[in-house]
Design a protein around this motif. Structure first.
Motif, short mmCIF file in Angstrom:
data_model
loop_
_atom_site.label_atom_id
_atom_site.label_comp_id
_atom_site.label_asym_id
_atom_site.label_seq_id
_atom_site.Cartn_x
_atom_site.Cartn_y
_atom_site.Cartn_z
N MET A 255 -26.14 -21.52 -14.71
CA MET A 255 -27.09 -20.63 -14.50
C MET A 255 -27.24 -19.71 -15.58
O MET A 255 -26.29 -19.46 -16.16
N LEU A 256 -28.65 -19.39 -15.71
CA LEU A 256 -28.88 -18.73 -16.95
C LEU A 256 -29.39 -17.27 -16.54
O LEU A 256 -30.26 -17.16 -15.71
N CYS A 257 -28.94 -16.14 -17.08
CA CYS A 257 -29.28 -14.91 -16.52
C CYS A 257 -30.10 -13.97 -17.40
O CYS A 257 -29.58 -13.66 -18.71
N GLU A 258 -31.08 -13.19 -17.34
CA GLU A 258 -31.94 -12.41 -18.00
C GLU A 258 -31.44 -11.04 -17.83
O GLU A 258 -31.30 -10.65 -16.78
N ARG A 259 -31.17 -10.27 -18.68
CA ARG A 259 -30.64 -8.92 -18.48
C ARG A 259 -31.30 -7.87 -19.37
O ARG A 259 -30.80 -6.73 -19.60
N GLY A 260 -32.25 -8.24 -19.93
CA GLY A 260 -33.13 -7.39 -20.73
C GLY A 260 -32.76 -7.50 -22.42
O GLY A 260 -31.65 -7.99 -22.73
N SER A 261 -33.64 -7.23 -23.10
CA SER A 261 -33.48 -7.42 -24.57
C SER A 261 -33.66 -6.00 -25.41
O SER A 261 -34.18 -5.09 -24.89
N SER A 262 -33.02 -5.97 -26.48
CA SER A 262 -32.84 -4.67 -27.19
C SER A 262 -34.34 -4.44 -27.76
O SER A 262 -34.94 -5.12 -28.33
N PHE A 263 -34.58 -3.00 -27.54
CA PHE A 263 -35.94 -2.51 -27.90
C PHE A 263 -35.75 -1.37 -28.50
O PHE A 263 -35.58 -0.11 -28.00
N GLY A 264 -35.59 -1.37 -29.81
CA GLY A 264 -35.35 -0.14 -30.86
C GLY A 264 -33.93 0.37 -30.23
O GLY A 264 -32.91 -0.52 -29.70
N TYR A 265 -33.43 1.57 -30.66
CA TYR A 265 -32.10 1.81 -30.48
C TYR A 265 -31.97 2.59 -29.10
O TYR A 265 -32.90 2.92 -28.30
N PRO B 51 -35.40 -16.02 -25.32
CA PRO B 51 -34.97 -16.89 -24.42
C PRO B 51 -35.01 -18.40 -24.72
O PRO B 51 -34.04 -18.96 -24.04
N TRP B 52 -35.59 -18.97 -25.71
CA TRP B 52 -35.43 -20.24 -26.04
C TRP B 52 -34.15 -20.53 -26.91
O TRP B 52 -33.48 -21.59 -27.00
N ASP B 53 -33.33 -19.36 -27.32
CA ASP B 53 -32.14 -19.53 -27.95
C ASP B 53 -31.37 -19.96 -26.85
O ASP B 53 -30.04 -20.59 -27.42
N MET B 54 -31.16 -19.88 -25.67
CA MET B 54 -30.56 -20.18 -24.68
C MET B 54 -30.12 -21.70 -24.47
O MET B 54 -29.44 -22.42 -24.02
N LYS B 55 -30.98 -22.48 -25.11
CA LYS B 55 -31.15 -23.89 -25.10
C LYS B 55 -29.77 -24.30 -25.85
O LYS B 55 -29.13 -25.37 -25.50
N ASN B 56 -29.23 -23.60 -26.70
CA ASN B 56 -28.02 -23.79 -27.47
C ASN B 56 -26.94 -23.68 -26.46
O ASN B 56 -25.86 -24.30 -26.79
N VAL B 57 -26.89 -22.67 -25.82
CA VAL B 57 -25.91 -22.17 -24.86
C VAL B 57 -25.69 -23.47 -23.92
O VAL B 57 -24.66 -23.93 -23.57
N VAL B 58 -26.84 -23.81 -23.45
CA VAL B 58 -27.02 -24.91 -22.44
C VAL B 58 -26.46 -26.33 -22.76
O VAL B 58 -25.59 -26.91 -22.34
N SER B 59 -26.58 -26.48 -24.18
CA SER B 59 -26.21 -27.59 -24.83
C SER B 59 -24.82 -27.62 -25.05
O SER B 59 -24.01 -28.69 -24.91
N LYS B 60 -23.97 -26.43 -25.19
CA LYS B 60 -22.83 -26.39 -25.47
C LYS B 60 -22.09 -26.69 -24.02
O LYS B 60 -21.01 -27.29 -24.04
N LEU B 61 -22.54 -25.98 -23.10
CA LEU B 61 -21.98 -26.26 -21.65
C LEU B 61 -22.25 -27.66 -21.25
O LEU B 61 -21.00 -28.29 -20.69
N GLU B 62 -23.22 -28.31 -21.51
CA GLU B 62 -23.42 -29.71 -21.10
C GLU B 62 -22.34 -30.49 -21.89
O GLU B 62 -21.82 -31.51 -21.45
#
Length: 279
Positions: free
Chosen positions: A168-178, A149-160
């Motif tokens: 808007m920032l969207c959560e859609r789940g994280s990889s959990f094994g295969y 989640p904190w990696d999205m700070k870099n995404v925000v910085s690019k957009l700004e």
């Protein structure tokens, strides 16, 4: 009790704000399959949302570029897809959002849509983020399944840096094994600290990526429990793909919701949202 950080509401084409009151619904079929079906879903969702007092943005993709198999249907393409989205926007009277996959698409898409969506796999693509920001449209970025989640700070910085605060920032789940995803609900709180509205993607969060070999699996039975948890945290928008016949959809059938059941689900969602926001 932890208080969520106040966010700057995002204005959607002067019609309403996201991040200022009841959750907004971003919804529609995963892929644009036909004009008739797009209009049907949009009309029904608009009617339901009007009745429940929910702001609504119609979402559907003109191209599903991230398919498991090269033989999987991808949608109707850019030109036809934008014509259908424009008809939905004008005839149904709702804002529309769609995905982009390449920087050159942003200017063309911006001629029609009210918001641009960056797919999760492309959340770190600098040129794509900059091109989307430069359109002046709202930009909804899905957090990559491979990102914290904190990696999205870099995404925000690019957009700004590219000149926009319509983020808007969207959560859609994280990889959990295969072939599996998991949702870390604390990540919603982490991302909201950046000061922008947070979206919870309730249907992609229950995917089993590549779980059927040449296509993605999923389990729509888990959509509402996860949606309820996200609303309890206080998300600003819910993303949920719906279809009249999900089992025969072009894409993401196992995790799309049945159109006929969406009113009951949203009615319950409103109750949880009100409990959260009214204390």
């Amino acid at each position: 009790m932890t208080k969520l950080k106040h966010v700057k509401p995002v204005d959607v084409n002067g019609e309403f704000q996201i991040g200022n009151g009841r959750f907004t619904l971003i919804s529609g079929p995963c892929a644009i399959e036909s004009e008739e079906m797009s209009l049907q879903v949009a009309h029904e969702l608009k009617e339901i949302c009007d009745e429940l007092g929910i702001n609504f943005i119609f979402k559907s993709s003109f191209d599903k570029a991230n398919r498991s198999s090269i033989h999987a249907p991808r949608g109707v393409g850019l030109e036809k897809g934008l014509k259908i989205l424009e008809k939905v926007k004008n005839e149904v009277g709702v804002p529309v959002i769609t995905d982009v996959h390449e920087p050159w698409q942003c200017k063309e898409v911006a001629k029609v849509v009210d918001a641009i969506q960056i797919p999760a796999f492309l959340a770190r693509q600098t040129d794509l983020l900059v091109a989307a920001a430069e359109t002046g449209k709202v930009v909804n970025v899905k957090k990559g399944q491979f990102m914290a989640p904190w990696d999205m700070k870099n995404v925000v910085s690019k957009l700004e840096e590219a000149g926009t605060d319509k983020i808007m920032l969207c959560e859609r789940g994280s990889s959990f094994g295969y072939n599996n995803l998991v949702v870390d609900m604390t990540g919603l709180i982490e991302m909201r600290e950046f000061g922008y509205p947070i979206v919870f993607d309730a249907t992609h969060a229950v995917q089993k990526p590549g779980g059927k070999g040449t296509s993605t699996g999923g389990n729509r039975d888990f959509v509402f429990p996860l949606m309820r948890a996200a609303l309890a945290i206080g998300v600003d928008a819910i993303f949920a793909e719906v279809h009249p016949d999900p089992d025969n959809a072009f894409s993401d059938g196992p995790n799309q919701l049945y159109l006929e059941g969406i009113k009951a689900l949203l009615s319950e969602a409103v109750k949880y949202d009100e409990l959260t926001k009214n204390g």
